[in-house]
Scaffold this motif. Structure first.
Motif, PDB file in Angstrom:
ATOM      1  N   ALA A   1       2.711   6.305  13.585  1.00  0.00           N
ATOM      2  CA  ALA A   1       2.444   5.331  12.524  1.00  0.00           C
ATOM      3  C   ALA A   1       3.047   5.834  11.214  1.00  0.00           C
ATOM      4  O   ALA A   1       3.055   7.039  10.947  1.00  0.00           O
ATOM      5  CB  ALA A   1       0.939   5.126  12.361  1.00  0.00           C
ATOM      6  N   VAL A   2       3.563   4.906  10.418  1.00  0.00           N
ATOM      7  CA  VAL A   2       4.161   5.284   9.136  1.00  0.00           C
ATOM      8  C   VAL A   2       3.040   5.406   8.116  1.00  0.00           C
ATOM      9  O   VAL A   2       2.805   4.539   7.272  1.00  0.00           O
ATOM     10  CB  VAL A   2       5.224   4.258   8.695  1.00  0.00           C
ATOM     11  CG1 VAL A   2       5.887   4.703   7.391  1.00  0.00           C
ATOM     12  CG2 VAL A   2       6.280   4.098   9.776  1.00  0.00           C
ATOM     13  N   SER A   3       2.316   6.517   8.211  1.00  0.00           N
ATOM     14  CA  SER A   3       1.147   6.747   7.360  1.00  0.00           C
ATOM     15  C   SER A   3       0.828   8.237   7.389  1.00  0.00           C
ATOM     16  O   SER A   3       1.334   8.991   8.230  1.00  0.00           O
ATOM     17  CB  SER A   3      -0.063   5.951   7.862  1.00  0.00           C
ATOM     18  OG  SER A   3      -0.461   6.417   9.145  1.00  0.00           O
ATOM     19  N   ARG A   4      -0.048   8.644   6.477  1.00  0.00           N
ATOM     20  CA  ARG A   4      -0.491  10.045   6.484  1.00  0.00           C
ATOM     21  C   ARG A   4      -1.181  10.370   7.798  1.00  0.00           C
ATOM     22  O   ARG A   4      -0.947  11.435   8.379  1.00  0.00           O
ATOM     23  CB  ARG A   4      -1.438  10.291   5.314  1.00  0.00           C
ATOM     24  CG  ARG A   4      -1.925  11.732   5.225  1.00  0.00           C
ATOM     25  CD  ARG A   4      -3.068  11.896   4.244  1.00  0.00           C
ATOM     26  NE  ARG A   4      -3.560  13.263   4.233  1.00  0.00           N
ATOM     27  CZ  ARG A   4      -4.360  13.780   5.162  1.00  0.00           C
ATOM     28  NH1 ARG A   4      -4.772  13.036   6.177  1.00  0.00           N
ATOM     29  NH2 ARG A   4      -4.758  15.047   5.073  1.00  0.00           N
TER      30      ARG A   4
ATOM     31  N   THR B   1       0.803  -1.216   0.000  1.00  0.00           N
ATOM     32  CA  THR B   1       0.000   0.000   0.000  1.00  0.00           C
ATOM     33  C   THR B   1       0.840   1.271   0.000  1.00  0.00           C
ATOM     34  O   THR B   1       0.303   2.364  -0.171  1.00  0.00           O
ATOM     35  CB  THR B   1      -0.929   0.034   1.225  1.00  0.00           C
ATOM     36  OG1 THR B   1      -0.131   0.106   2.426  1.00  0.00           O
ATOM     37  CG2 THR B   1      -1.805  -1.209   1.286  1.00  0.00           C
ATOM     38  N   THR B   2       2.158   1.168   0.191  1.00  0.00           N
ATOM     39  CA  THR B   2       2.979   2.371   0.252  1.00  0.00           C
ATOM     40  C   THR B   2       3.366   2.815  -1.154  1.00  0.00           C
ATOM     41  O   THR B   2       3.668   1.993  -2.015  1.00  0.00           O
ATOM     42  CB  THR B   2       4.258   2.127   1.072  1.00  0.00           C
ATOM     43  OG1 THR B   2       5.053   1.118   0.429  1.00  0.00           O
ATOM     44  CG2 THR B   2       3.914   1.662   2.477  1.00  0.00           C
ATOM     45  N   PRO B   3       3.384   4.135  -1.403  1.00  0.00           N
ATOM     46  CA  PRO B   3       3.771   4.616  -2.733  1.00  0.00           C
ATOM     47  C   PRO B   3       5.175   4.207  -3.138  1.00  0.00           C
ATOM     48  O   PRO B   3       5.441   3.948  -4.311  1.00  0.00           O
ATOM     49  CB  PRO B   3       3.651   6.141  -2.588  1.00  0.00           C
ATOM     50  CG  PRO B   3       2.697   6.355  -1.463  1.00  0.00           C
ATOM     51  CD  PRO B   3       2.939   5.230  -0.519  1.00  0.00           C
ATOM     52  N   SER B   4       6.104   4.130  -2.183  1.00  0.00           N
ATOM     53  CA  SER B   4       7.492   3.795  -2.532  1.00  0.00           C
ATOM     54  C   SER B   4       7.600   2.381  -3.077  1.00  0.00           C
ATOM     55  O   SER B   4       8.295   2.145  -4.084  1.00  0.00           O
ATOM     56  CB  SER B   4       8.405   3.976  -1.322  1.00  0.00           C
ATOM     57  OG  SER B   4       7.958   3.213  -0.216  1.00  0.00           O
TER      58      SER B   4
END
Length: 344
Positions: free
Chosen positions: A231-234, A77-80
């Motif tokens: 959290a590693v999220s927006r 799910t991550t853009p990278s």
């Protein structure tokens, strides 16, 4: 009254009708890269049309199993990882192979389970993408599974930090983060908050350490460097930044986020609170995903060569076997509108 079933026409039937070997007929009808004389190709195609031959696509798929590259990724799910996977697919397609991708949610147990499943499907290569894959994971069982796969003729490539004896491609997260933080310090920022992501996650932990090193070398006192985990999220970035402006203390001069998604969330929270970026607080990210230039203000960040890593991983996976290669890719600081010079 039901029609009688049409007799099955085999490849051997086509070869006999065309007066060629089964191997020649297979090369023509299987679109092999091996050349066949034009006269033979014409005879085979004419015979196949006359006999109404239909290729067994399921059998062909089984024969092409060794053209597959199985990618085992932490999070789709991550853009990278999207950039990395897209580059892998393009490179594989150009080489006549194809890519399948399976998520593991970053747990060693799911990695092991997925690798075991992929071994049974016998792909040509396995590419693991993870922030950190250690030889000691699960008491060495993950390493044993991968070594067993290589003994069977497979190829393993790791994209991420690892001490395993396979081809690997990693990013200099620490060095790139240090360079960005040094630029922030040189721009006059003396109170800095680092939105560090989740504790213990390899890549963001290395970036946090690099941020601290770069700020310290640039003259920022350690007591003025605040590390906030999120959290590693927006949403993680939004919540962390909202707490920063809600505590009633003097806001930081700059916020360094462990990736672009966290940074975008933080900018949204600052905007909602009436804190202007970069007039009141500078914000930086890491990765340089497409969103970094679509937000307002455009995000200062570290551009990682993500597409290069994906393409290089497939190249290594398909290359002739040699001693394991270990590549380290460095990011580049990209200064945009979300950072300004701070004047006391």
């Amino acid at each position: 009254m039901p029609h009688p079933a049409r007799p099955t026409v085999t490849l051997r039937d086509v070869a006999t009708a065309a007066g060629v070997s089964v191997a020649t007929a297979s090369r023509v009808l299987g679109d092999s890269v091996r050349a066949v004389a034009p006269a033979y190709e014409q005879r085979v195609r004419a015979a196949a049309a006359a006999l109404r031959y239909t290729a067994d696509t399921s059998a062909r798929a089984m024969r092409r199993a060794n053209d597959s590259i199985a990618v085992v990724a932490d999070d789709l799910t991550t853009p990278s990882i999207g950039i990395v996977a897209a580059a892998m697919e393009r490179q594989a397609r150009d080489a006549g192979a194809f890519v399948t991708v399976s998520p593991t949610h970053g747990t060693a147990e799911r990695q092991l389970e997925t690798i075991r499943l992929q071994r049974a499907l016998r792909p040509r290569a396995l590419i693991l993408t993870s922030s950190r894959i250690g030889a000691g994971a699960l008491g060495g069982r993950l390493l044993d599974e991968l070594l067993g796969y290589e003994r069977e003729g497979g190829r393993v490539v790791v994209v991420g930090d690892t001490d395993m004896p396979f081809d690997s491609i990693s990013f200099d997260n620490h060095g790139s983060a240090k360079e960005l933080a040094a630029h922030v310090a040189a721009s006059g920022h003396r109170r800095v908050t680092i939105l560090a992501g989740v504790r213990g996650r390899g890549n963001v932990s290395a970036r946090t350490a690099g941020f601290v090193a770069g700020l310290s070398d640039g003259g920022v006192e350690r007591r003025h460097i605040r590390i906030v985990h999120c959290a590693v999220s927006r949403q993680g970035g939004f919540d962390a930044a909202r707490r920063l402006v809600a505590v009633g203390q003097e806001p930081p001069h700059a916020v360094l986020a462990a990736n672009d998604v966290i940074a975008v969330g933080a900018m949204s929270a600052f905007r909602a609170a009436g804190t202007a970026v970069p007039e009141d607080v500078s914000v930086t990210g890491f990765d340089d995903i497409e969103l970094a230039i679509d937000v307002t203000p455009r995000l200062t960040t570290v551009s990682l060569p993500l597409a290069q890593a994906g393409a290089e991983a497939v190249r290594l996976a398909l290359a002739a076997r040699a001693e394991a290669a270990h590549l380290m890719l460095r990011g580049q600081v990209v200064v945009r509108d979300s950072m300004a010079v701070h004047a006391e």
